[in-house]
Design an enzyme around this catalytic site. Structure first.
Site, PDB file in Angstrom:
ATOM      1  N   ASP A  90      -0.891  -1.573   8.549  1.00  0.00           N
ATOM      2  CA  ASP A  90      -1.480  -0.482   7.609  1.00  0.00           C
ATOM      3  C   ASP A  90      -2.828  -0.108   8.311  1.00  0.00           C
ATOM      4  OD1 ASP A  90      -2.713   1.149   5.681  1.00  0.00           O
ATOM      5  OD2 ASP A  90      -3.429  -0.384   4.457  1.00  0.00           O
TER       6      ASP A  90
ATOM      7  N   SER B 245      -4.598  -0.520  -2.798  1.00  0.00           N
ATOM      8  CA  SER B 245      -5.317   0.685  -2.502  1.00  0.00           C
ATOM      9  C   SER B 245      -6.680   0.643  -3.122  1.00  0.00           C
ATOM     10  CB  SER B 245      -4.429   2.013  -2.286  1.00  0.00           C
ATOM     11  OG  SER B 245      -5.212   2.883  -1.469  1.00  0.00           O
ATOM     12  N   TYR B 246      -6.796   1.944  -3.968  1.00  0.00           N
ATOM     13  CA  TYR B 246      -7.848   2.215  -4.693  1.00  0.00           C
ATOM     14  C   TYR B 246      -7.780   1.443  -5.956  1.00  0.00           C
ATOM     15  CZ  TYR B 246     -11.888   4.625  -6.601  1.00  0.00           C
ATOM     16  OH  TYR B 246     -13.308   4.594  -7.021  1.00  0.00           O
TER      17      TYR B 246
ATOM     18  N   GLY C  87      -5.265   5.635  -4.970  1.00  0.00           N
ATOM     19  CA  GLY C  87      -5.728   7.178  -4.942  1.00  0.00           C
ATOM     20  C   GLY C  87      -7.233   7.466  -4.619  1.00  0.00           C
TER      21      GLY C  87
ATOM     22  N   HIS D 278       0.841  -0.077   3.929  1.00  0.00           N
ATOM     23  CA  HIS D 278      -0.082  -0.188   2.842  1.00  0.00           C
ATOM     24  C   HIS D 278       0.421  -0.497   1.748  1.00  0.00           C
ATOM     25  CE1 HIS D 278      -3.890   1.547   1.263  1.00  0.00           C
ATOM     26  NE2 HIS D 278      -3.521   2.203   0.446  1.00  0.00           N
TER      27      HIS D 278
END
Length: 471
Positions: A382, A178-179, A83, A439
């Site tokens: 991605d 991701s984050y 996020g 992703h």
């Protein structure tokens, strides 16, 4: 007399359940008997809350699913979505790598035949408070950042192990995407610090793996536009304008980005077509238009739209399913009746934007120096955190560690086909791509993703040869 006999049997049976539960270390109050519309399975699942700060009223929600077979012999894997502020249960558990996907009508579940619980017990956590059904009674807690998130996660894990005491000694793997390129390394390091200081319990941390991770903003952002250009999504002229006018070495997460007006105009032009008509998380998938789909779901219609074998409308189906009261009841979720609906990414969280500027390579280096294997994997379709940046950063990390190449860059194979490409440094640091993945790697390429994950948790290397069938 007969009623007394059966009552006596009931008490014996109930007592046996309690004793068995204590022996197994499973919290019976968190047992999920069955989810609405769920197919029958042979493994157990649990969900509930862990209070990480009772005074503030801050609690994190979790979903735990046992391995499909031999749960007592297999490791524990924790998964976090990124996020910052997005749901690990909505993303990882029910869209990517968990045992179930939402049905096309959004009112039931179907089996994920490539779930990672074939290789490990799985734990998904809504972190930090304000994500999904995790909450705090202290509104200021929703203003948070990397440090507070890591500390809460450490507290969560210690208390969660009190609920599941028999899992304390199991090998623990930390994974995410991701984050989670921030979340997972920072959690790994607070766990390693805890292990140094603890005179009693120590986490049995055995490995870290992160997919398409944000690791260093200047490299990861500049890679986006190189990816657009290399995939024919923007022109030579636009790419050269961005390359010549954008100072990505001085790029900061909060707006403005320390770049020129010419740079910002070029970036806006690049996004103009791409953001509206292309799924930036997977550039080869068709898009699903949520406004149309959600209207059809309300009418009890089936809305599945398949693209490259993937249900691209799963996010809308999931949104409807998790907001059904009977689903929340079955999951022991939303115990405080939050004044907002469940959503994939939080609307109440005020997460520190400046934390996104942190260079994560020192954290990764520390993990490896503690003799913990590290895998970075990238879906090659991605454009949000492209492999171009991640591959370069892993190579630079290997040079900083003075590692030699132990597996040269080359293809790895799955079911007689190229599954992706890989390189390994110093027997501890691996970079691997997953061919055709997004992703969200397990979402777009579930079979290849499961192969990669199983290889990782079993301490093996991805196969770099295959037998080519001859007619």
């Amino acid at each position: 007399m007969q009623m007394g006999f059966y009552h006596h049997l009931f008490l014996i049976g109930f007592g046996f359940i309690i004793i068995l539960n204590i022996v197994n270390g499973h919290p019976i109050e968190d047992l999920v008997e069955i989810l609405p519309g769920q197919p029958k399975v042979g493994f157990r699942q649990y969900a509930g809350y862990v209070d990480v700060d009772e005074k503030a009223g801050r609690s994190l929600f979790y979903y735990f699913v046992e391995a499909e077979k031999d749960a007592d012999k297999l490791p524990l894997t924790l998964w976090l979505n990124g996020g910052p502020g997005c749901s690990s249960i909505g993303g990882g558990a029910f869209t990517e790598l968990g045992p179930f996907f939402p049905r096309s009508d959004g009112r039931g579940l179907r089996r994920n035949t490539r779930s990672w619980n074939k290789a490990s017990n799985l734990l998904f956590i809504e972190s930090p408070a304000g994500v999904g059904w995790s909450y705090s009674n202290t509104s200021s807690d929703y203003t948070c950042g990397d440090d507070s998130t890591a500390k809460d996660m450490l507290t969560f894990m210690l208390k969660w192990y009190e609920k599941f005491s028999e899992l304390k000694s199991k090998p623990l793997f930390l994974t995410g995407e991701s984050y989670a390129g921030h979340y997972i390394p920072q959690l790994a390091n607070v766990i390693l610090d805890y292990n140094k200081q603890s005179k009693d319990f120590r986490f049995n941390l055995k490995g870290v793996a992160i997919g398409n991770p944000l690791l260093r903003l200047d490299r990861d952002v500049s890679a986006v536009y190189e990816y657009y250009w290399s995939h024919g999504m923007i022109s030579d002229e636009l790419y050269l304008t961005i390359k010549e006018n954008c100072d990505f070495d001085d790029y900061d997460f909060p707006v403005p980005h320390n770049v020129s007006i010419t740079c910002n105009q070029a970036i806006d032009e690049a996004y103009k077509v791409i953001s509206d008509y292309v799924n930036v998380y997977d550039v080869i998938l068709d898009v699903c238009y949520p406004s149309i789909v959600q209207q059809e779901l309300r009418l009890h219609k089936q809305v599945t739209k398949m693209s490259m074998g993937v249900d691209v409308c799963m996010t809308s189906e999931r949104y409807l399913y998790f907001n059904l009261p009977e689903v929340q009841k079955a999951l022991h979720a939303n115990r405080t009746n939050l004044p907002y609906e469940w959503s994939m990414c939080s609307d109440v969280l005020n997460y520190s934007q400046s934390d996104g500027d942190t260079d994560m390579l020192p954290s990764l280096k520390s993990i490896i120096q503690h003799d913990i294997p590290l895998w970075i994997f990238s879906g090659d379709q991605d454009s949000v955190v492209p492999l171009i940046g991640s591959r370069t950063l892993v190579r630079e990390l290997s040079r900083d560690l003075k590692f030699k190449t132990t597996v040269p860059y080359g293809a790895w194979f799955h079911k007689g086909q190229v599954g992706g490409w890989q390189v390994e440094y110093g027997n501890k640091l691996t970079f691997a791509t997953v061919r055709g993945a997004a992703h969200m790697v397990p979402y777009a390429q579930p079979s290849r993703a499961l192969h990669l994950f199983s290889t990782f948790v079993h301490g093996r290397r991805l196969p770099n040869t295959t037998r080519i069938p001859i007619d």
